[in-house]
Design a protein around this motif. Structure first.
Motif: not given
Length: 356
Positions: A47-52, A242-245
């Motif tokens: 899910a992290v990869m997909a959201q990033a 992801l957090q930066t995005l």
């Protein structure tokens, strides 16, 4: 004392990114495990990869027909992967500094390389203009921001061959017309995440044009077909990215970042121009980087350089020493650097000026 982080890379990250990453190091997504020890194929990290991936596309308005990849090896690996995948007979490179030179050197292993222009004659302190790109080049490679010498290409070039750009240090600092590029790449440790991952935005139909066989791990198609999961990806830096995005989107996206970066750069460049002790190393205003602002002591005050460096450090400035090939000072003003840090540096410059 508050620290003001002007380091060129690894560099300042949003407090949001640091806090969320620290939390995930202890407990990732409520799994009771650290993000450093979960499987990259668990649904939580997928899910992290997909959201990033989705956020990169959203923030940069990536058109259809492009894929976003997160790969190991940093930007330096891309110096090799780009020609492996794109250079069939001839490539054109614009040489604007250390990293552009290294990319050009790697490409020579794969075919003819034409250096269309270089600013080496003046220690890379300007962006060359009015050069010709061979019409039969397989691609034209540029480095948009030059961290060491403080120059930047802030427009998306119109060229007659596929355009490839190393945007390691200015990605997400301004809107980009991705449709003008066959591929954009960069290391994450300037404006996105901790070191350890590279981002790639690649146009699908630009691939498959070379005659040579490409090793599996160096083939962009391998990673496209496996959604950056062909091998174990750099899990922690991707989580931080992801957090930066997420932070970027909450701040108003790349248009807002551009406004802030222009404002920060104007504050510091104006002081450099005004202050009798200092001068910029990049004379042409249109060539000056918004990300890495390089300056030196004026000749008559050269002997004060080390004293000012120590004075700035004593006042909370971190990482302002210039690269050894330029000397002087370098203030890296990436997205996460607050305006207050730039004003603190300006205040230190003014106080030092009053002493002399």
């Amino acid at each position: 004392m508050k620290k003001h982080n002007f380091s060129a890379g690894p560099s300042i990250l949003p407090e949001f990114t640091i806090k969320k990453t620290a939390e995930a190091v202890l407990d990732f997504a409520g799994t009771g495990l650290s993000v450093m020890e979960v499987s990259h194929r668990d649904k939580e990290f997928m899910a992290v990869m997909a959201q990033a991936n989705a956020l990169v596309k959203e923030l940069l308005e990536v058109p259809s027909g492009y894929e976003v990849l997160f790969l190991g090896g940093g930007a330096s690996m891309q110096f090799c992967m780009v020609p492996y995948n794109f250079l069939n007979k001839k490539a054109a490179y614009l040489n604007t500094g250390t990293w552009a030179s290294k990319a050009l050197k790697e490409a020579k292993f794969f075919g003819e390389v034409v250096e269309v222009a270089s600013s080496k004659d003046e220690n890379f302190c300007y962006i060359p203009k009015n050069y010709e790109i061979p019409s039969d080049a397989d691609y034209f490679h540029i480095t948009t921001n030059n961290t060491i010498f403080g120059t930047e290409i802030r427009t998306d070039l119109d060229v007659n061959v596929p355009l490839i750009a190393d945007m390691s240090s200015d990605i997400f600092s301004r809107p980009v017309d991705v449709s003008k590029y066959a591929l954009i790449y960069g290391g994450a440790q300037k404006n996105l995440a901790p070191a350890g991952v590279a981002f790639v935005i690649v146009k699908e139909d630009a691939l498959g044009k070379v005659d040579r066989p490409i090793p599996t791990m160096l083939n962009y198609r391998t990673h496209m077909e496996n959604e950056s999961m062909f091998n174990t990806p750099p899990v922690l830096p991707i989580f931080s990215a992801l957090q930066t995005l997420i932070w970027l989107k909450e701040q108003g996206g790349v248009k807002e970042m551009e406004k802030r970066n222009i404002r920060k750069a104007d504050i510091l460049y104006s002081e450099i121009e005004r202050n009798k002790l200092f001068k910029t190393t990049v004379k042409n205003v249109e060539d000056r980087s918004l990300m890495n602002i390089c300056f030196v002591m004026n000749e008559e005050y050269k002997e004060l350089e080390n004293e000012f460096k120590n004075f700035a450090i004593a006042n909370g400035m971190v990482g302002i020493k210039g690269h050894r090939s330029v000397g002087g000072f370098r203030a890296s003003t990436y997205n996460a650097l607050p305006e207050e840090s730039v004003k603190a540096l300006v205040a230190a410059m003014q106080e030092f000026e009053r002493k002399y």
